[in-house]
Write a protein that holds these residues in place. Structure first.
Motif, PDB file in Angstrom:
ATOM      1  N   TRP A   1       0.835  -1.213   0.000  1.00 48.50           N
ATOM      2  CA  TRP A   1       0.000   0.000   0.000  1.00 48.50           C
ATOM      3  C   TRP A   1       0.862   1.252   0.000  1.00 48.50           C
ATOM      4  N   LYS A   2       1.961   1.217   0.757  1.00 50.97           N
ATOM      5  CA  LYS A   2       2.861   2.365   0.837  1.00 50.97           C
ATOM      6  C   LYS A   2       3.463   2.662  -0.525  1.00 50.97           C
ATOM      7  N   ARG A   3       3.730   1.601  -1.291  1.00 49.36           N
ATOM      8  CA  ARG A   3       4.343   1.795  -2.609  1.00 49.36           C
ATOM      9  C   ARG A   3       3.435   2.558  -3.554  1.00 49.36           C
ATOM     10  N   THR A   4       2.147   2.568  -3.254  1.00 47.43           N
ATOM     11  CA  THR A   4       1.203   3.348  -4.079  1.00 47.43           C
ATOM     12  C   THR A   4       0.883   4.690  -3.429  1.00 47.43           C
ATOM     13  N   ASP A   5       1.737   5.077  -2.435  1.00 50.52           N
ATOM     14  CA  ASP A   5       1.493   6.328  -1.687  1.00 50.52           C
ATOM     15  C   ASP A   5       0.138   6.283  -0.983  1.00 50.52           C
ATOM     16  N   PHE A   6      -0.183   5.080  -0.479  1.00 51.26           N
ATOM     17  CA  PHE A   6      -1.432   4.853   0.252  1.00 51.26           C
ATOM     18  C   PHE A   6      -2.661   5.251  -0.565  1.00 51.26           C
ATOM     19  N   GLY A   7      -2.558   4.961  -1.856  1.00 53.70           N
ATOM     20  CA  GLY A   7      -3.673   5.240  -2.758  1.00 53.70           C
ATOM     21  C   GLY A   7      -4.511   3.988  -2.984  1.00 53.70           C
ATOM     22  N   ASN A   8      -5.170   3.968  -4.138  1.00 55.25           N
ATOM     23  CA  ASN A   8      -6.027   2.831  -4.469  1.00 55.25           C
ATOM     24  C   ASN A   8      -5.189   1.588  -4.756  1.00 55.25           C
ATOM     25  N   LEU A   9      -5.731   0.433  -4.374  1.00 55.29           N
ATOM     26  CA  LEU A   9      -5.065  -0.847  -4.600  1.00 55.29           C
ATOM     27  C   LEU A   9      -5.936  -1.742  -5.458  1.00 55.29           C
ATOM     28  N   ASN A  10      -5.292  -2.696  -6.076  1.00 51.22           N
ATOM     29  CA  ASN A  10      -6.027  -3.714  -6.814  1.00 51.22           C
ATOM     30  C   ASN A  10      -6.564  -4.737  -5.807  1.00 51.22           C
ATOM     31  N   PRO A  11      -7.882  -4.768  -5.572  1.00 50.30           N
ATOM     32  CA  PRO A  11      -8.417  -5.651  -4.527  1.00 50.30           C
ATOM     33  C   PRO A  11      -8.075  -7.124  -4.760  1.00 50.30           C
ATOM     34  N   THR A  12      -8.064  -7.550  -6.007  1.00 46.30           N
ATOM     35  CA  THR A  12      -7.829  -8.964  -6.296  1.00 46.30           C
ATOM     36  C   THR A  12      -6.473  -9.425  -5.790  1.00 46.30           C
TER      37      THR A  12
END
Length: 383
Positions: free
Chosen positions: A337-348
């Protein structure tokens, strides 16, 4: 002369049929030269049944605690015979035909049970539901759960030695007394056999005391509670194995069956199977301990193994290791999650990490708590 056979009849307002039952039993004693006695275990009769029994020189034992099992226990405890044969006082069984039971008891069997399906059920003697559903199903469950080769678990006509009865240490007070007698005989390694028995329509004009659904449920409940393997252990094993295998496959990749895709939503259920299975396993252990410590089940090698291999130290180590795995997976999910700057994640992809993380944390905590409680129970055993 010492009494060889005691015939025990539970009685609650059986004035219509009690006399014929007593006379048939007395006839059996006389014809076959048996030194015997007849005990009427009265459970609060108000219709003159007590006076009938006394006039026919039968011994009346007054049992204040209500219930079929309570009445029988009271009568059996007062019996002076080496052997005891019990049956209802409604003239549905022929007390003049007790020789096959007595013969098997003399041959060394501890419990002899009648089989109405082999001996014959006269027209109108057994309700349809009892004949084709209740008795066959409950007898099948009894044979499956306990490995007892008896075809009619609930036949009310049965014989046993007084010594065997004391070994059974029966506890129930209701209609399930009949099931408990057979199950306890098996658990105590007593010798059991059956003989064909004819069931006749009872001679009463009132309704029988038996309640089809309520008493059927009590029998089923008893058979289940006295078999923690079938009630808890086998379902636990099935759920844990199925849950672990299916969850592992779903964590690796989604599973496609024709046009159906099983993915993270299915993973939630399969991981829950493992947790539910573990709960079944916990209840198996607790039920086993309670039953053994209260003399409901005999102590077995498996029981001693519970405390030999399951202890506080091992449980704490296992629980902490599982908990560490859960925390590690949670940290890995947080890192992604941190690698996306705590943005949206791929739920799958994310839930393939988060679901196992939550699952292992919950399982680790449960293992730790169970180990603590199990060790407390072990203190009683080792004291």
């Amino acid at each position: 002369m010492s009494i060889e056979l005691t015939v025990v009849m539970p009685c609650l307002n059986e004035a219509e049929t009690l006399a014929i039952c007593i006379k048939k039993a007395q006839s059996f004693f006389e014809i076959h030269g048996v030194e015997g006695e007849i005990i009427i275990a009265d459970n609060g009769s108000t219709d003159g049944a007590i006076q009938i029994a006394e006039q026919l020189n039968a011994k009346v034992v007054h049992v204040t605690e209500k219930g079929y099992g309570s009445a029988l226990k009271g009568g059996i405890e007062a019996a002076k015979g080496t052997y005891i044969i019990m049956a209802d006082a409604d003239d549905s069984y022929d007390f003049a035909a007790l020789l096959p039971f007595l013969t098997q008891l003399r041959a060394g069997y501890d419990l002899v049970v009648g089989n109405r399906f082999k001996g014959g059920i006269k027209k109108g003697a057994m309700p349809f539901l009892h004949k084709y559903l209740g008795n066959p199903v409950l007898s099948f469950i009894g044979k499956l759960f306990y490995g007892i080769k008896i075809g009619d678990f609930h036949c009310g006509l049965r014989g046993f030695s007084k010594e065997a009865f004391l070994k059974m240490n029966l506890k129930t007070s209701g209609m399930e007394f009949a099931s408990e007698m057979i199950v306890k005989s098996k658990l105590k390694n007593l010798k059991i056999t059956e003989v064909p028995t004819v069931l006749y329509p009872d001679g009463r004009t009132r309704k029988p005391h038996l309640n089809t659904w309520q008493d059927g449920w009590r029998h089923l409940r008893f058979l289940s509670l006295y078999s923690p393997n079938w009630l808890f252990l086998y379902p636990a094993t099935f759920l844990i194995i199925m849950g672990l295998i299916s969850s592992t496959l779903l964590i690796i990749n989604p599973i496609q069956i024709d046009n159906i895709i099983l993915d993270i939503h299915t993973l939630l259920y399969t991981s829950s199977f493992v947790l539910i299975g573990f709960q079944f396993l916990v209840f198996y252990c607790l039920t086993k301990i309670y039953a053994v410590e209260n003399d409901l089940l005999p102590k077995s090698n498996r029981y001693d193994t519970l405390f030999k291999y399951i202890n506080l130290e091992r449980g704490l180590v296992l629980g902490v290791l599982i908990l560490i795995v859960g925390c590690g997976l949670s940290y890995h999910g947080l890192y992604l999650w941190k690698r996306t700057d705590f943005g949206n994640l791929n739920p799958t992809s994310t839930l393939r990490i988060v679901i196992p993380a939550v699952f292992t944390i919950l399982l680790g905590i449960q293992v730790i708590l169970f180990s603590l409680f199990f060790s407390i129970l072990g203190l009683k055993k080792n004291s």
